[in-house]
Design an enzyme around this catalytic site. Structure first.
Site, PDB file in Angstrom:
ATOM      1  N   CYS A   1     -21.620  31.976 -20.757  1.00  0.00           N
ATOM      2  CA  CYS A   1     -22.853  31.444 -20.167  1.00  0.00           C
ATOM      3  C   CYS A   1     -23.820  32.598 -19.889  1.00  0.00           C
ATOM      4  O   CYS A   1     -23.432  33.592 -19.280  1.00  0.00           O
ATOM      5  CB  CYS A   1     -22.500  30.720 -18.871  1.00  0.00           C
ATOM      6  SG  CYS A   1     -23.913  30.137 -17.945  1.00  0.00           S
TER       7      CYS A   1
ATOM      8  N   HIS B   1     -14.435  10.949 -24.405  1.00  0.00           N
ATOM      9  CA  HIS B   1     -13.962  12.291 -24.741  1.00  0.00           C
ATOM     10  C   HIS B   1     -15.098  13.292 -24.856  1.00  0.00           C
ATOM     11  O   HIS B   1     -14.965  14.331 -25.494  1.00  0.00           O
ATOM     12  CB  HIS B   1     -13.142  12.251 -26.042  1.00  0.00           C
ATOM     13  CG  HIS B   1     -11.858  11.481 -25.888  1.00  0.00           C
ATOM     14  ND1 HIS B   1     -11.105  11.042 -26.947  1.00  0.00           N
ATOM     15  CD2 HIS B   1     -11.197  11.067 -24.779  1.00  0.00           C
ATOM     16  CE1 HIS B   1     -10.028  10.391 -26.503  1.00  0.00           C
ATOM     17  NE2 HIS B   1     -10.068  10.391 -25.186  1.00  0.00           N
TER      18      HIS B   1
ATOM     19  N   THR C   1     -15.711   8.103 -40.459  1.00  0.00           N
ATOM     20  CA  THR C   1     -15.264   8.702 -41.729  1.00  0.00           C
ATOM     21  C   THR C   1     -16.229   8.324 -42.857  1.00  0.00           C
ATOM     22  O   THR C   1     -16.482   9.127 -43.760  1.00  0.00           O
ATOM     23  CB  THR C   1     -13.823   8.282 -42.097  1.00  0.00           C
ATOM     24  OG1 THR C   1     -13.746   6.859 -42.106  1.00  0.00           O
ATOM     25  CG2 THR C   1     -12.805   8.840 -41.120  1.00  0.00           C
TER      26      THR C   1
END
Ligand code: NAD
Length: 244
Positions: free
Chosen positions: A152, A119, A26
């Site tokens: 793609c 992630h 942040t």
């Protein structure tokens, strides 16, 4: 425990492991999920299943990514990222287990093998059919040019940012490597995470259960504060350099 005690553990530590969430970035201008003004207060979550099943949801997902990409792309590491790099230069840093998808630990100069991205990353996109990876920058340019949910170019499979969405399986190799680091850590520093997103949030606790000292720096309380050896609810980019 006191700041001085914490400084002593870090001075004596040989095998420090970091765990980070959106809060470390942040201060680099990238909003987190749960703070006021964070991503969740302004965007609808599109799950992996919705992305795969619906063109409208893919378009919404890509719209959100394109909106946030310029600030992600231009963001620079802050004093929090630099503090982990300094531990690395001091030869006592095993690696960073991160929920961040912004690539800022690469930008601060940590080696790829020391960064475990639980992630995924938003710097690349992946074809869900052939697995081909390409740059987010190029994909965003296609969306901006009117290809609202790009496919793609090699196999026409669905292109998706190389992040792990809600409902998508966690990467097994990264999970194994993260667990291994937690077994070896003598100090675990968890920063900028609400520690509620599972299974990632369990890693600081695994390290603690295996003998590491646990340091948590997060503006808000976390469910694991009572297990930690040291907790600060201050700013990461101020507290972490002070501890080092
Ligand atoms: P979160 O949004 O749940 O929690 C962030 C925490 O950081 C909050 O509890 C907040 O109090 C704290 N925080 C924010 N700024 C801080 C600061 N300057 N100093 C100290 N504390 C601060 O984030 P999470 O735990 O990472 O989980 C949410 C998910 O969001 C993750 O899966 C992650 O992949 C994704 N995400 C990543 C980014 C990024 O890569 N920069 C940004 C948004 C979301």
């Amino acid at each position: 425990m006191t700041v001085e005690a914490c400084q002593r553990w870090l001075a004596e530590a040989q095998q420090v492991v970091g765990f980070s969430g959106a809060g470390i970035s942040t201060a680099s201008g990238i909003p987190d999920f749960r703070s006021p003004g964070g991503v969740w207060s302004t965007n609808r979550t599109v799950t992996y299943q919705e992305f795969v099943a619906s063109e409208d949801d893919r378009i919404e997902y890509w719209r959100q990514k394109v909106a946030i990409w310029p600030e992600m792309c231009d963001a620079k590491p802050n004093a929090g990222h630099l503090a982990f790099k300094q531990l690395d230069v001091a030869g006592k840093f095993l690696g960073m287990i991160t929920q961040n998808i912004d690539g800022l630990f690469q930008k601060v100069g940590l080696a790829d093998e020391k960064i475990i991205e639980l992630h995924g990353t938003t710097v690349e996109v992946v074809c869900l059919t052939c697995g081909e990876r390409s740059s987010m920058d190029a994909a965003c340019k296609r969306v901006e040019a009117g290809d609202l949910a790009p496919k793609c170019e090699a196999c026409m499979g669905l292109l998706k940012p190389a992040t792990v969405s809600f409902g998508q399986a966690m990467p097994m190799d990264e999970m194994d490597r993260a667990r291994d680091l937690c077994y070896r850590a003598d100090v675990m520093i968890a920063v900028g995470s609400s520690l509620v997103v599972q299974p990632a949030a369990s890693f600081p606790l695994i390290a603690k259960q295996n003998g590491a000292r646990l340091i948590i720096i997060n503006r808000d309380e976390t469910p694991f504060d009572s297990y930690a050896d040291f907790v600060s609810h201050g700013e990461i980019s101020e507290v972490l350099p002070e501890l080092l």
